[in-house]
Scaffold this motif. Structure first.
Motif, PDB file in Angstrom:
ATOM      1  N   UNK A  44       0.834  -1.205   0.000  1.00 58.55           N
ATOM      2  CA  UNK A  44       0.000   0.000   0.000  1.00 58.55           C
ATOM      3  C   UNK A  44       0.870   1.257   0.000  1.00 58.55           C
ATOM      4  N   UNK A  45       1.920   1.198   0.793  1.00 64.16           N
ATOM      5  CA  UNK A  45       2.817   2.352   0.843  1.00 64.16           C
ATOM      6  C   UNK A  45       3.431   2.597  -0.528  1.00 64.16           C
ATOM      7  N   UNK A  46       3.915   1.546  -1.189  1.00 61.94           N
ATOM      8  CA  UNK A  46       4.516   1.687  -2.527  1.00 61.94           C
ATOM      9  C   UNK A  46       3.479   2.198  -3.525  1.00 61.94           C
ATOM     10  N   UNK A  47       2.237   1.680  -3.450  1.00 64.79           N
ATOM     11  CA  UNK A  47       1.188   2.130  -4.365  1.00 64.79           C
ATOM     12  C   UNK A  47       0.860   3.592  -4.104  1.00 64.79           C
ATOM     13  N   UNK A  48       0.758   3.965  -2.852  1.00 60.52           N
ATOM     14  CA  UNK A  48       0.460   5.366  -2.523  1.00 60.52           C
ATOM     15  C   UNK A  48       1.613   6.265  -2.954  1.00 60.52           C
ATOM     16  N   UNK A  49       2.832   5.803  -2.814  1.00 65.22           N
ATOM     17  CA  UNK A  49       4.004   6.583  -3.211  1.00 65.22           C
ATOM     18  C   UNK A  49       4.021   6.764  -4.731  1.00 65.22           C
ATOM     19  N   UNK A  50       3.714   5.711  -5.466  1.00 68.81           N
ATOM     20  CA  UNK A  50       3.717   5.845  -6.930  1.00 68.81           C
ATOM     21  C   UNK A  50       2.576   6.746  -7.379  1.00 68.81           C
ATOM     22  N   UNK A  51       1.420   6.690  -6.750  1.00 65.15           N
ATOM     23  CA  UNK A  51       0.321   7.599  -7.099  1.00 65.15           C
ATOM     24  C   UNK A  51       0.715   9.040  -6.799  1.00 65.15           C
ATOM     25  N   UNK A 105       3.683  10.263  -6.780  1.00 61.71           N
ATOM     26  CA  UNK A 105       4.676  10.697  -7.762  1.00 61.71           C
ATOM     27  C   UNK A 105       3.994  11.065  -9.080  1.00 61.71           C
ATOM     28  N   UNK A 106       3.031  10.243  -9.485  1.00 60.38           N
ATOM     29  CA  UNK A 106       2.339  10.545 -10.742  1.00 60.38           C
ATOM     30  C   UNK A 106       1.571  11.842 -10.644  1.00 60.38           C
ATOM     31  N   UNK A 107       0.990  12.105  -9.538  1.00 58.07           N
ATOM     32  CA  UNK A 107       0.222  13.345  -9.381  1.00 58.07           C
ATOM     33  C   UNK A 107       1.140  14.551  -9.251  1.00 58.07           C
ATOM     34  N   UNK A 108       2.277  14.336  -8.683  1.00 55.69           N
ATOM     35  CA  UNK A 108       3.162  15.479  -8.488  1.00 55.69           C
ATOM     36  C   UNK A 108       3.906  15.860  -9.770  1.00 55.69           C
ATOM     37  N   UNK A 109       3.998  14.948 -10.715  1.00 59.14           N
ATOM     38  CA  UNK A 109       4.682  15.281 -11.979  1.00 59.14           C
ATOM     39  C   UNK A 109       3.714  16.058 -12.869  1.00 59.14           C
ATOM     40  N   UNK A 110       4.292  17.022 -13.648  1.00 61.45           N
ATOM     41  CA  UNK A 110       3.410  17.772 -14.555  1.00 61.45           C
ATOM     42  C   UNK A 110       2.895  16.845 -15.656  1.00 61.45           C
ATOM     43  N   UNK A 111       1.747  17.135 -16.213  1.00 62.50           N
ATOM     44  CA  UNK A 111       1.169  16.277 -17.230  1.00 62.50           C
ATOM     45  C   UNK A 111       2.053  16.171 -18.455  1.00 62.50           C
ATOM     46  N   UNK A 112       2.855  17.137 -18.783  1.00 67.57           N
ATOM     47  CA  UNK A 112       3.703  17.054 -19.955  1.00 67.57           C
ATOM     48  C   UNK A 112       4.858  16.093 -19.744  1.00 67.57           C
ATOM     49  N   UNK A 113       5.224  15.858 -18.544  1.00 64.62           N
ATOM     50  CA  UNK A 113       6.344  14.982 -18.263  1.00 64.62           C
ATOM     51  C   UNK A 113       5.957  13.525 -18.430  1.00 64.62           C
ATOM     52  N   UNK A 114       4.682  13.276 -18.426  1.00 68.18           N
ATOM     53  CA  UNK A 114       4.276  11.890 -18.609  1.00 68.18           C
ATOM     54  C   UNK A 114       4.379  11.539 -20.069  1.00 68.18           C
ATOM     55  N   UNK A 115       5.046  10.524 -20.348  1.00 63.39           N
ATOM     56  CA  UNK A 115       5.227  10.074 -21.723  1.00 63.39           C
ATOM     57  C   UNK A 115       4.408   8.820 -21.919  1.00 63.39           C
ATOM     58  N   UNK A 116       4.224   8.496 -23.198  1.00 62.34           N
ATOM     59  CA  UNK A 116       3.434   7.322 -23.449  1.00 62.34           C
ATOM     60  C   UNK A 116       4.087   6.079 -22.832  1.00 62.34           C
ATOM     61  N   UNK A 117       5.371   6.040 -22.756  1.00 61.00           N
ATOM     62  CA  UNK A 117       5.974   4.865 -22.131  1.00 61.00           C
ATOM     63  C   UNK A 117       5.877   5.020 -20.622  1.00 61.00           C
TER      64      UNK A 117
END
Length: 149
Positions: A116-123, A125-137
């Motif tokens: 749960x901690x790892x899942x919450x940490x990855x969520x 991180x995804x929310x804290x990154x700007x949308x442009x930084x997310x790449x299709x990969x």
């Protein structure tokens, strides 16, 4: 003279029959009464002894019955003690199994908390990154904790 002789004989017989008899009856009756008294005393003593003997036999029977009941109760108590020991042994084994399961559950809970901690940490991180930084990969998967399948 004949008449005189007959008169003397008849008179002697009459006087002889009328004389008191001396016998030992009084002496015999005293002796009989004394023996009768002794017999009565011995009889009373024998009856008293018979009563005491009956009381003693009754007491012995009561003691024998109490001993038999005590032996039966001891046997029942030993059986109950054996059953209680078997139940105690099974409870000790069950308790050991429960302790083992509790340890397993604690270990699983810790692994779940890590996941749960790892899942919450990855969520996060995804929310804290700007949308442009997310790449299709996709970003590499977070490392799995040790011991998980």
């Amino acid at each position: 003279m004949r008449y005189l002789f007959i008169a003397l004989a008849a008179g002697g017989l009459g006087v002889g029959c009328a004389t008191p008899r001396v016998s030992s009856e009084p002496r015999m009756s005293v002796e009989v009464e004394r023996w009768r008294g002794r017999y009565q005393e011995e009889r009373e003593r024998a009856e008293a002894l018979a009563v005491r003997l009956a009381e003693a036999e009754s007491a012995l029977e009561a003691v024998a019955q109490e001993r038999a009941e005590t032996a039966q109760l001891n046997q029942v108590l030993e059986e109950e003690l054996g059953r209680a020991a078997a139940v105690r042994h099974s409870l000790v084994e069950h308790n050991a199994q429960l302790v083992t399961r509790q340890r397993e559950m604690t270990a699983l809970r810790e692994e779940l908390e890590d996941v749960w901690y790892q899942a919450a940490l990855s969520r996060a991180r995804r929310r804290s990154q700007p949308p442009s930084a997310q790449e299709p990969s996709q970003a590499p998967a977070p490392p799995m904790p040790a011991g998980s399948p």
